[in-house]
Every structure is written in C-alpha cells, then in structure tokens.
Design an enzyme around this catalytic site. Sequence first.
Site, PDB file in Angstrom:
ATOM      1  N   PRO A 358      42.584 -26.654  13.764  1.00  0.00           N
ATOM      2  CA  PRO A 358      43.412 -25.570  13.217  1.00  0.00           C
ATOM      3  C   PRO A 358      42.626 -24.729  12.212  1.00  0.00           C
ATOM      4  O   PRO A 358      41.555 -25.131  11.748  1.00  0.00           O
ATOM      5  CB  PRO A 358      44.564 -26.323  12.541  1.00  0.00           C
ATOM      6  CG  PRO A 358      44.049 -27.699  12.307  1.00  0.00           C
ATOM      7  CD  PRO A 358      43.084 -27.987  13.392  1.00  0.00           C
ATOM      8  N   GLY A 360      41.250 -23.056   8.822  1.00  0.00           N
ATOM      9  CA  GLY A 360      41.119 -23.491   7.442  1.00  0.00           C
ATOM     10  C   GLY A 360      40.626 -24.898   7.230  1.00  0.00           C
ATOM     11  O   GLY A 360      40.653 -25.398   6.105  1.00  0.00           O
ATOM     12  N   VAL A 361      40.136 -25.579   8.289  1.00  0.00           N
ATOM     13  CA  VAL A 361      39.656 -26.953   8.108  1.00  0.00           C
ATOM     14  C   VAL A 361      38.145 -27.004   7.887  1.00  0.00           C
ATOM     15  O   VAL A 361      37.568 -28.075   7.744  1.00  0.00           O
ATOM     16  CB  VAL A 361      40.038 -27.845   9.318  1.00  0.00           C
ATOM     17  CG1 VAL A 361      41.539 -27.994   9.402  1.00  0.00           C
ATOM     18  CG2 VAL A 361      39.471 -27.286  10.607  1.00  0.00           C
ATOM     19  N   LYS A 363      35.529 -25.261   9.883  1.00  0.00           N
ATOM     20  CA  LYS A 363      34.653 -25.263  11.066  1.00  0.00           C
ATOM     21  C   LYS A 363      33.450 -24.348  10.863  1.00  0.00           C
ATOM     22  O   LYS A 363      32.307 -24.730  11.140  1.00  0.00           O
ATOM     23  CB  LYS A 363      35.453 -24.821  12.296  1.00  0.00           C
ATOM     24  CG  LYS A 363      36.622 -25.715  12.643  1.00  0.00           C
ATOM     25  CD  LYS A 363      37.295 -25.281  13.928  1.00  0.00           C
ATOM     26  CE  LYS A 363      37.972 -23.929  13.799  1.00  0.00           C
ATOM     27  NZ  LYS A 363      39.068 -23.917  12.825  1.00  0.00           N
ATOM     28  N   THR A 364      33.704 -23.141  10.372  1.00  0.00           N
ATOM     29  CA  THR A 364      32.602 -22.183  10.216  1.00  0.00           C
ATOM     30  C   THR A 364      31.646 -22.608   9.116  1.00  0.00           C
ATOM     31  O   THR A 364      30.424 -22.567   9.281  1.00  0.00           O
ATOM     32  CB  THR A 364      33.171 -20.782   9.904  1.00  0.00           C
ATOM     33  OG1 THR A 364      34.079 -20.407  10.944  1.00  0.00           O
ATOM     34  CG2 THR A 364      32.066 -19.759   9.822  1.00  0.00           C
ATOM     35  N   SER A 680      57.464 -32.819  25.285  1.00  0.00           N
ATOM     36  CA  SER A 680      57.443 -33.861  24.254  1.00  0.00           C
ATOM     37  C   SER A 680      58.705 -33.894  23.396  1.00  0.00           C
ATOM     38  O   SER A 680      58.881 -34.829  22.614  1.00  0.00           O
ATOM     39  CB  SER A 680      56.215 -33.671  23.352  1.00  0.00           C
ATOM     40  OG  SER A 680      56.268 -32.436  22.678  1.00  0.00           O
ATOM     41  N   LYS A 723      50.473 -34.186  15.109  1.00  0.00           N
ATOM     42  CA  LYS A 723      51.908 -34.350  14.867  1.00  0.00           C
ATOM     43  C   LYS A 723      52.181 -35.306  13.709  1.00  0.00           C
ATOM     44  O   LYS A 723      53.058 -35.070  12.877  1.00  0.00           O
ATOM     45  CB  LYS A 723      52.586 -34.849  16.141  1.00  0.00           C
ATOM     46  CG  LYS A 723      52.607 -33.818  17.272  1.00  0.00           C
ATOM     47  CD  LYS A 723      53.211 -34.400  18.536  1.00  0.00           C
ATOM     48  CE  LYS A 723      53.246 -33.362  19.660  1.00  0.00           C
ATOM     49  NZ  LYS A 723      53.798 -33.901  20.915  1.00  0.00           N
TER      50      LYS A 723
END
Length: 797
Positions: A358, A360-361, A363-364, A680, A723
């Site tokens: 997602p 804001g974690v 990655k960049t 689900s 989840k």
Amino acid sequence: MSELNKPAVQTLPVLPLRNLVLFPGVVLPVDVGRAGSLKLVEDVVKHQPSRLMIATQKDPQVEDPSPEDLHTIGVEAEILKVVKLSETRVTVVIRGLERRRLGVFSQVSPYLMADVHPVSETNAVSPEADGLAMAVRDTCKKVITLSPDIPDETGQILDAIREPSRLADIASANLEQSTDERMALLSELDVAARLKKVLESLQHRVQVFEVKEKIDTQVREEFSRHQREAVLRQKLKAIQEELGEADDGEDVSEFEEKIKAAGMTEEAEKVAKKQLDRLKGMPSASAEYTVTRTYLEWLVELPWSKKTADQLDLAKAREILDTDHYDLQKVKRRILEYLAVRKLAPNKKGPILCLAGPPGVGKTSLGKSIARALGREFVRISLGGVRDEAEIRGHRRTYIGALPGRIIQGMKRAGTHNPIFMLDEIDKLGADFRGDPSAALLEVLDPEQNNTFSDHYLEVTYDLSDVIFIATANDLSPIPAPLRDRMEVLEIPGYTMREKQQIAQRYLLPKQLSEHGLTPDHVTVSGPALDEIIEHYTREAGVRNLEREIANVIRGVAVKVAEAETFTPIVGPEQIAEYLGPAKIFSEVAERTDQPGVATGLAWTPTGGDILFIEVSQMPGKGQLVLTGQLGSVMKESAQAALSYVRAHAAELGIPVDFLEKTDLHLHVPAGAVPKDGPSAGNAILSAMVSLLTGRRVRGDVAMTGEITLRGNVLPVGGIKEKLLAAHRAGIKRVILPERNGKDLVELPDEVRETLDIVLVKKVSETMAAALETEVMMPPLVDPIAVEPEIEPQVHA
C-alpha cells in the site's frame, strides 16, 4: 527423312530437363551429367539425324525421374553439337522442332524411351492470331529498345518470323518466367490464347522497364544535385577557412577522442565513427548536422563500461538498511542474499525485484537505501500514466525532436553501467493506439534478453544485465501476467501501531524537526501523543498521513518559537487537539453493531486492508432480497448464497422456514459510493442475516472474512495479512478466519498476534458460535424455534 514423310507416331529416347523448358525453333545449350542421360546422348549422336524427345520434370529435386515425373507435353529436338567437359559431364546444344505428346513408355533403363505423338494446334491461322502476332512483335521491339542487354538485330529476326505460332514460341523462350509459367505456354495448343499470355507478360515487362527508367532518371538527377551541393559545400568550407569561421573542426576532433574514451561496444563504436564521418561532410547550418551531432552526443555520454564497485561488506550493508528503515526484514534479507551471492559469484546478473504494498510503506525510499547499501548510483523513473511504447524504447531519429526512451535516459543520468534502477508505479502503466509500454518492458526486465536491449533512437544494442531493477506497485492485478512473471515479488504489508510509533520516533519526528529549523531542545513529542495521532488522526496502512500530521504539530510549535511565546516543550496527548483540531477518526465498530442485523467484515484494497459493515434489515414484502451499496456481481452472488443457506437451514438456526413469505430482506454495505466485490464477505453477510432473524447481536469486537458455500463450508480467501492489520488498527479484538488460512498467520507481526483472538473455522455454524452473542438483545423479527447447541470453534490466539 523429311517432316512430311515421318510416321505419325515415333519411338524416341526421352531426355528429362530440370528447371528448363525447350520451345520449338529455339536453340538451347543443356548441361548433362546424369548417367542415364549421358548414355542417351551417346546413343543418339550415332544416328543422323540425331533426334530425341525433350520433356521437363515436374519436380526438379527428383534425381532419377520415372514416366510419372514428366510433363506429357514436350518438344521433339535434334542434337546440333556435343561438347565434352569431363568424363561425367557434357554440354549438348539442341534445337527444338515440334511439340509432341508423350505416349506409352517402352523403356525405362538405362534411359527412357517412349512413343511420341504429334499434337494439333488450333487458331494458328485466323485474323485474331494475326492481330495478336502484330501486337506481340511491336511490344517485343519496345522491350528491345528499353533493355540494354538485348541487341538491336533481334528486331530484324522477329520481322522475319511470319507464323504466329513460331513467333509466340520465340517470344516465350525469351521471357523472364518461372518453369511452371513456361510450361503453361508450351502446353497451350490454342495459338491465339498463347499469344495473349505472351503479350500480357511482354506488356508487364515494358511497364517494369519504364518504371526502372523513371527511377534511374530520378536517381541521376538526385545524384547530380548532391554532387553539386558537395562541390558548393567544399567551396563554402574553403571560404570559411579563409575568413577564419571554420569552428566545427575542433568539435569533430573532440568527438573522436570521446568515442575512443567511451568504452563502447564494437557495434556502437562502428556506428559512431560512421556518423562522425557523415558529420564531417555536413555544413553546421544544416538541420541534419544538428540531428547527427545530438545522436553522437548521446552515444558518447552513455556509460558503456563505467561501473561502481559493489560494497560487499554484509555487516555494513545491514547497518545501512536498518538505519534507514524500520522492520521490512523480508526485503532486507533478499538484498543481503544478493550481496552474499555476488561476493561468491561476481558475474551474477542483477535481480528484478517488485516491491508491492500500500502507499506510504516506504517502497521508493527503500530503493534509495538499497543503492546506498550496495554503493551504487540510484535512478528513478515514474511509469504512472505512461501510455506510449516510445516512452520506453524511444523514438526513431526520423522524427523531429526524437529522443531515446526513459530507460536509456535514466542510464545517462546514472552515469554508470550498473545502477539501481527504480521503475516506480509499474501497475499504473496504460496502453493506447501508440502501443503497450508493458510489452516493451518485457525485454528490459528479462535477464536473458536485456543484455541486448534495443532502443529505437540508438539503433545499437545496450547491455542492461548489470542493472538491478526494482519496480514498485500498489496492486499486482493490473500488471500483465508475462511482465509479472519476470519479476520477483516482495510484498510489503502495512504497519502496526507499535511499528508506526517506532518509525515516527526514529525517522519522521527528527526529519520534520530538521526541516522546520527546530531541535529536540525546542520540543519533544511524547509516545502517548504519537499514539493519539496514530489512533485518532490517521487510519492508513503506511505512514504518509502520519508524517503530514506530525509536520502540522511541528509547524504549530515553530510559530510559538518564532513569536517567543511561552509554551510547554513536551507535547502530550492533551495538546494534540490544540495543534490538529478535534479527533478525526473514532472506532465505529461497537456503535455500528449494537443491534442485531449488523456484522463487521474485512476487505482488501490496493491501499491496504480495511473494515466494512454489513447491514441487513427486514420489512413487509414478497420474499425479495434487495442489495445496495455498489456491490459487484460476485458479492451479490455471495449474498444470494447466504440467504439460500439460511432458508435451507432455518430450523437449525432457530428461524421459521416461512420467514420470507411476507417479508423482504434489504442488505446494504456502506459506503454506497465505493464499489465493492469479491466472495470474502460471505461469512459476514450470513452472520448479519442470522443476527437479524434471531435477534442476537454480532459481538461488537468481532470481524470476519471467508467465502461460504451452500453446504455451510467456509473457504479460504486472500489478503489475510492486510485484513488482520486493518482489524488491529480498528480496535477489533476477535477475528474469524477460514481454517485453511491458518498458514497465512506465519508472517503476522507479533504485536498483532498477541492482541487479536484469531478463530479458525471450517463451518458457518462455528462462525455463528464465535460471532453471535447468546443473549437475545431484542425480540427477533420472526419467532425462533428450538435449536441444537452450537459447535465450539477452534481458537488460535
């Protein structure tokens, strides 16, 4: 014996020809090398006149032809001369006499002998044939005039031929045609029809000669123009030298030195030198001069052989990665594995990684840390919204303003042959009439192909095998399967509350203090204050909004510092509202589920996991199920399956079997403006229906996920980690999961595992026991009936 006195049927030796067709009246040299054919020639020349039958093979590949391998129409001929070339090869000069048809073969060894029958031609003497013969003769003369290879005396020979049939044969023999086309002319017994075919071929040849002559004229004129321009350029160059204005010689010599120093591949160096030679002969004012010069600049400025040495100290690399990023152990372990392998096998190709998670974690920023840990240059290109294949491969130099693609541009910016190359937002690639950029990336991201990457602008191969490509994506589903298959996917889930607090204290807070000109002596944000921001002002998988809110607090403090206002240097949870305003996020779970008919489900989104509420109400009606909330087709089917299960097992659930006869059920999933789909939610939908119909509330601290079947089984679903993190963020205490999703709990953070009561179920009856309260909080909308005790669920803490 004269022609008139010959018998109607003769027996003659048959000489097969490959790829040759003999016409009556034509003299033809033939190379003979097959043993049977040599024997035939030897026997025929013993007799005078030396007559034989010439027949063309249907398949020239057959070495020893049988009677079935020959065309039935051939030509009776006589041998004029035999020239011996060697013991196994002779050249026979033969002249065609008359068309003949092959009959019964009387001998097949050592050579073929057959009965030869005369054939009759039609339309040999007719006005049509005479008119066509004149047209053929005139067209032949045109061909003679246009062709420099045909002597002019040939026209006189054609004038001497009066018979239309013989004229057609002579013309046919001189046409540039395939063996099958020549054979078709030989087999055509209608003279007028044969002349028509010959005339068509001659007219086509005239058109070809005319077009060729036109092209030759244009080429000569163009050559004359270029020659004139070259002379003028030479004079202009001499004038510029006299005036001291010739300044491009220095540039040319610089290019020569740069080409030598660039370390290009042999192919690229050859192209560069060729373009440099062209540049030397161009005036600097011409448009082509600028295009060629720009191309040479790109070639010499690309890093063909310049590399940075990898920093292979694993301990130092681990320290850098840990300093820059909290947790993310899976990604860090993969980078350290690459370093270890590179240390043992220096020629190992770079990996192709895809960091999926997602927003804001980190990655960049993780890509930059990897580059720092390896000691490599870092270059990043954003692929979001790219819809043109030329953005990846570049434009051909024929276009005005053409440039290389983003890959080559990135390599030039990096300045080294082995950078860390980040392909940001690879899942946001588009495609339109200009091509598919994702298809162009297939070559870039394939370690077996990218050592010969071809850019349309460069038109020489460039080696990308030393580059470590790192792609980032929020959602893997839009990425085409062949492209996804080329990448090693490392999933980065969202952060827990404890992880966010650590990230805020170690990275975000010091960064914001530095950016706003403050120090820890000016202000300190306490841990409880950070918890307040995380819990009541942000709800996200990453930390982007958290950093934004911390920046708002620091800016508020900066105003007080700048105005020399007295304030408390330690920001606690009670001061957060002063800087950020009222709390933005509240836990709705307990409030939403305080009455029967509401259940909390778990959903996966590209921005991480989330909770959703399933609401069911009952009203007078005719047994219909109303579905609202922008539900997709799969989710609607889940709702139908849940209702079918309730109706089929109404007695077991304590619900009258006729509960739908005079009522309708309305199922709604807020928020109504957000599309929702997937199987689900089946477990939560069923729980909400049973809760409504039995009057038993779903526990306020319970959330659930899982697909259901008509037999009451709970099937596994995806996105479990995201989840559960969403449930943890929302304050859920118990989560009900399909039993077969137990394997997905391995990578769950300890904090989440400790705070959540995870219940694994196989049957919906176990879900009801774990989710519904035993006490009937309000009278059910239908009269319950006695039910058996529920099965105790399996609990995984």
